[in-house]
Design a protein around this motif. Structure first.
Motif, mmCIF file in Angstrom:
data_model
loop_
_atom_site.group_PDB
_atom_site.id
_atom_site.type_symbol
_atom_site.label_atom_id
_atom_site.label_comp_id
_atom_site.label_asym_id
_atom_site.label_seq_id
_atom_site.Cartn_x
_atom_site.Cartn_y
_atom_site.Cartn_z
ATOM 1 N N HIS A 198 1.350 0.408 7.914
ATOM 2 C CA HIS A 198 1.052 1.781 7.527
ATOM 3 C C HIS A 198 -0.386 1.786 7.030
ATOM 4 O O HIS A 198 -0.692 1.125 6.039
ATOM 5 C CB HIS A 198 2.015 2.217 6.420
ATOM 6 N N HIS A 232 -3.422 3.654 5.462
ATOM 7 C CA HIS A 232 -3.745 4.844 4.671
ATOM 8 C C HIS A 232 -5.235 4.955 4.421
ATOM 9 O O HIS A 232 -5.913 3.947 4.251
ATOM 10 C CB HIS A 232 -3.119 4.741 3.275
ATOM 11 N N ALA A 248 0.843 -1.192 0.000
ATOM 12 C CA ALA A 248 0.000 0.000 0.000
ATOM 13 C C ALA A 248 0.871 1.233 0.000
ATOM 14 O O ALA A 248 0.432 2.325 0.281
ATOM 15 C CB ALA A 248 -0.909 -0.013 1.215
ATOM 16 N N HIS A 249 2.165 1.042 -0.288
ATOM 17 C CA HIS A 249 3.077 2.164 -0.187
ATOM 18 C C HIS A 249 3.257 2.911 -1.496
ATOM 19 O O HIS A 249 4.343 3.302 -1.842
ATOM 20 C CB HIS A 249 4.424 1.704 0.345
ATOM 21 N N GLU A 254 2.019 5.762 -2.035
ATOM 22 C CA GLU A 254 1.683 7.179 -1.848
ATOM 23 C C GLU A 254 2.696 8.143 -2.447
ATOM 24 O O GLU A 254 2.335 9.150 -3.028
ATOM 25 C CB GLU A 254 1.451 7.491 -0.370
HETATM 26 CU CU CU Z 1 2.351 3.827 3.493
#
Ligand code: CU
Lengths: 414, 249
Positions: free
Chosen positions: A137, A139, A32-33, A35
């Motif tokens: 993390h 989000h 999910a990184h 960003e």
């Molecule tokens: Cu993240």
């Protein structure tokens, strides 16, 4: 002979490698990184997330936490991205480390896709139940059909405990309580093993006799018909009849065992309730805006007019989830993620209260490493170098007003 | 070893060598089909096969047989017309399903932690057995395509129903009704598979009321017939052993 044998062995090995590669070919997206790699204009000019709150930093397996807040759907939505007519409120986590126990927009449960209106602000909440221990993390995230995932701010959350103790109990409309984590598993394994065994039996029936070389010789010499005996045909018929009988029979018993089943539920949810934001009494005109590459700072000249009846001061500039605050006006009390918070990042040339009816031109600087870290500075390399963000003004009582700004951005390299 | 020498010296040795070949060829066919078929099926059937909340009465029923009858048709063409061996469909499907189970177990569950009861593969074996038997008893391309292809499409949904029916039990969740399969899709977060890309229960078969699965299965069976013909000829072409005259090279 040995050479041929070696060759076949080599070929088999290649085929084995190929098949293993194929098996490893696909893993559902777990990361999910995205960003930072998402184009800056996507994060600045689509969905503006604000008032975000992650209810916990640490949560035990089987316990829940919520992420709540608001998002503003930017009215100047970029042309290169499809409008959010079909969108899905998702959550950016690395696979099902939490389960999504609930998600709401404007109080309405949104397990399916929704239609959002440009220029509106919506309240949302996502309820997560911890499943797998680790540091994750988490989000906010909105998927837009034709636009892809729009990833919002993320915060680290620690899940403690062990996944083995995770349960997901659900009571069905037929009155049974089941654990969805393991429900139906033995039934799946049973039927797959059963059919696989029947398939193998059919294969074994043929493989037990000499196969390729003698049969190829027989076929080439016109004796193909001798290769299938009457007994073979009987066995084959038996396999086919048994297959059809088992399919029909197991379907019948399944329907008796599960008399109540419904089709999958799908379809767009319309009519999401936006929140009525009070009409802003502060008006802002962006005279110019530039991004100074060496100083990692954005400078704006704003002409601000207060049409309200109480004096206001500028407290926050928020873009792409990065919050620049003037500590004299606003301090964060929500434990907003550090890397996205510039507690003293906002400097205003004159931030004395702006009296009702007054107009003032001010110089504003928003500086923080986040411009680089979150690659927002890349905006200057976008085809349409415009930025957008939210300004929050506060009066002495702490009443807040939100003003959206949207203007071209000129880079400065010296 | 010179080329003029025979590789074997006795009949017993010849039988033994022939048997060794059998196992080697079978192993090679199995793994090669596994690789090719698996990639093909993931690219064409993909999400319909991956997730229970895609296994609906319309599109899954229609798509899965059509895209999965391909390799069985081609392998049958090779094994039957060259060796009179009627297990092309079953061996293909067994290979595919082994690959799928490895992938689902190791990657979906082992690596990403999606529960197996959410991402198990579809069952294709009943249709494959019938397809092989029809080919063997009829020894006819047309009969296998028409009867076998149709049966392959028709057997798919009932062959999977005992496995997926428990997941179609309805549940009331925060004021909405959904099936347990829908709930799995909602609970077990897939960041890369937003809900709107889910193609289920869409189509124009509304006039058939709630009995859409048989209609979809028939439609799927008809298309499977055409795909069977097509891939049969791919198989024929692929298993050709034409030699090029060296003087022409
Ligand atoms: Cu993240």
């Amino acid at each position: 002979m040995k050479i041929i044998k070696d060759k076949v062995a080599k070929l088999s090995f290649v085929a084995l490698l190929m098949s293993l590669t194929a098996a490893m070919f696909y893993t559902p997206t777990a990361s999910a990184h995205g960003e930072k790699s998402q184009a800056a204009f996507m994060r600045m000019r689509t969905i503006h997330w604000f008032d975000l709150n992650w209810s916990k930093d640490t949560v035990a397996v089987n316990d829940t936490m919520t992420i709540s807040g608001k998002f503003h759907v930017f009215a100047g939505w970029p042309e290169t991205v499809d409008k959010p007519e079909v969108s899905f409120l998702n959550i950016g986590i690395p696979g099902p480390v939490f389960i999504r126990a609930g998600s709401w927009i404007g109080g309405q449960l949104v397990p399916r896709s929704v239609s959002l209106e440009l220029g509106e602000t919506y309240e949302f909440k996502v309820l997560l139940k911890a499943r797998r221990p680790g540091d994750w993390h988490v989000h906010t995230m909105m998927n837009v059909q034709g636009g892809g995932p729009i990833i919002g701010p993320g915060k680290w959350v620690t899940v403690t405990g062990s996944m083995g103790s995770f349960v997901n109990n659900i009571t069905t409309l037929t009155g049974e309580t089941i654990n969805l984590e393991t429900y139906n598993l033995s039934n799946i394994y049973f039927w797959h093993a059963f059919w696989y065994a029947l398939g193998l039996a059919w294969l074994a029936f043929w493989v037990k006799r000499p196969l390729f070389v003698p049969r190829h010789i027989a076929v080439s010499s016109g004796k193909a018909d001798t290769l299938i005996s009457a007994a073979d045909k009987k066995v084959a018929l038996g396999f086919a009849v048994a297959t059809i009988a088992i399919v029909a029979g197991s379907m019948g018993t399944t329907n008796e065992k599960f008399p109540v089943t419904t089709p999958l539920q799908a379809g767009l949810l319309r009519g999401m309730q936006p929140i009525q934001m009070p009409e802003s009494t502060v008006s802002v005109k962006v005279d110019d805006a530039s991004y100074r590459v060496p100083g990692r700072a954005m400078q704006m000249t704003l002409t601000v007019t207060n049409n309200g009846d109480s004096a206001v001061r500028l407290g926050e500039f928020n873009t792409a989830g990065v919050r620049f605050l003037d500590p004299a006006v606003l301090q964060d009390e929500t434990a907003y993620p550090d890397d996205l918070l510039a507690e003293e990042g906002l400097t205003v040339s004159d931030n004395s209260p702006l009296a009702p009816g007054e107009t003032r031109t001010v110089e504003i600087t928003a500086s923080d490493a986040a411009w680089e870290v979150y690659r927002l500075a890349d905006l200057i390399y976008d085809p349409d170098s415009r930025f957008a963000g939210l300004l929050f003004f506060f009066d002495a009582e702490g009443n807040r007003q939100m003003v959206m700004i949207d203007a071209p951005l000129i880079p400065s390299f010296i | 070893m010179s080329a003029s020498q025979s590789a074997v010296r006795s009949r017993a040795e010849a039988v033994q060598v022939s048997r060794t070949f059998d196992w080697m060829i079978l192993f090679t066919v199995f793994t090669a089909v596994l690789g090719g078929y698996h990639i093909h099926y993931m690219l064409t059937g993909g999400d319909w096969d991956f997730w229970t909340d895609w296994k609906d009465r319309r599109l899954w029923v229609t798509v899965a047989p059509i895209v999965s009858i391909t390799f069985p048709a081609a392998v049958q063409a090779c094994l039957w017309y060259r060796y009179r061996l009627p297990f092309g469909a079953v061996v293909s499907v067994l290979a595919l399903m082994l690959g799928e189970w490895i992938n689902r177990y190791l990657n979906f569950w082992g690596w990403t932690y999606f529960p197996v009861n959410f991402c198990f593969p579809s069952n294709l074996i009943p249709g494959a057995i019938v397809l092989d038997v029809v080919l063997m008893l009829s020894s006819s391309l047309t009969a296998t395509a028409v009867i076998g292809g149709l049966a392959y499409g028709l057997l798919f949904y009932p062959g999977n129903w005992p496995i997926i029916a428990p997941l179609h039990v309805p549940v009331e969740y925060n004021g909405m009704m959904m099936t347990l399969a829908d709930l799995q899709g909602y609970h077990y977060v897939r960041t890369g598979t937003p809900e709107y890309i889910r193609m289920v229960e869409k189509g124009t078969l509304r006039t058939f009321g709630k009995d859409v699965a048989p209609v979809s299965a028939f439609f799927s069976g008809f298309v499977s017939i055409i795909i069977y013909f097509l891939w049969h000829f791919f198989g024929r072409w692929f298993s050709k052993t034409d030699f090029v005259d060296s003087s022409n090279v």
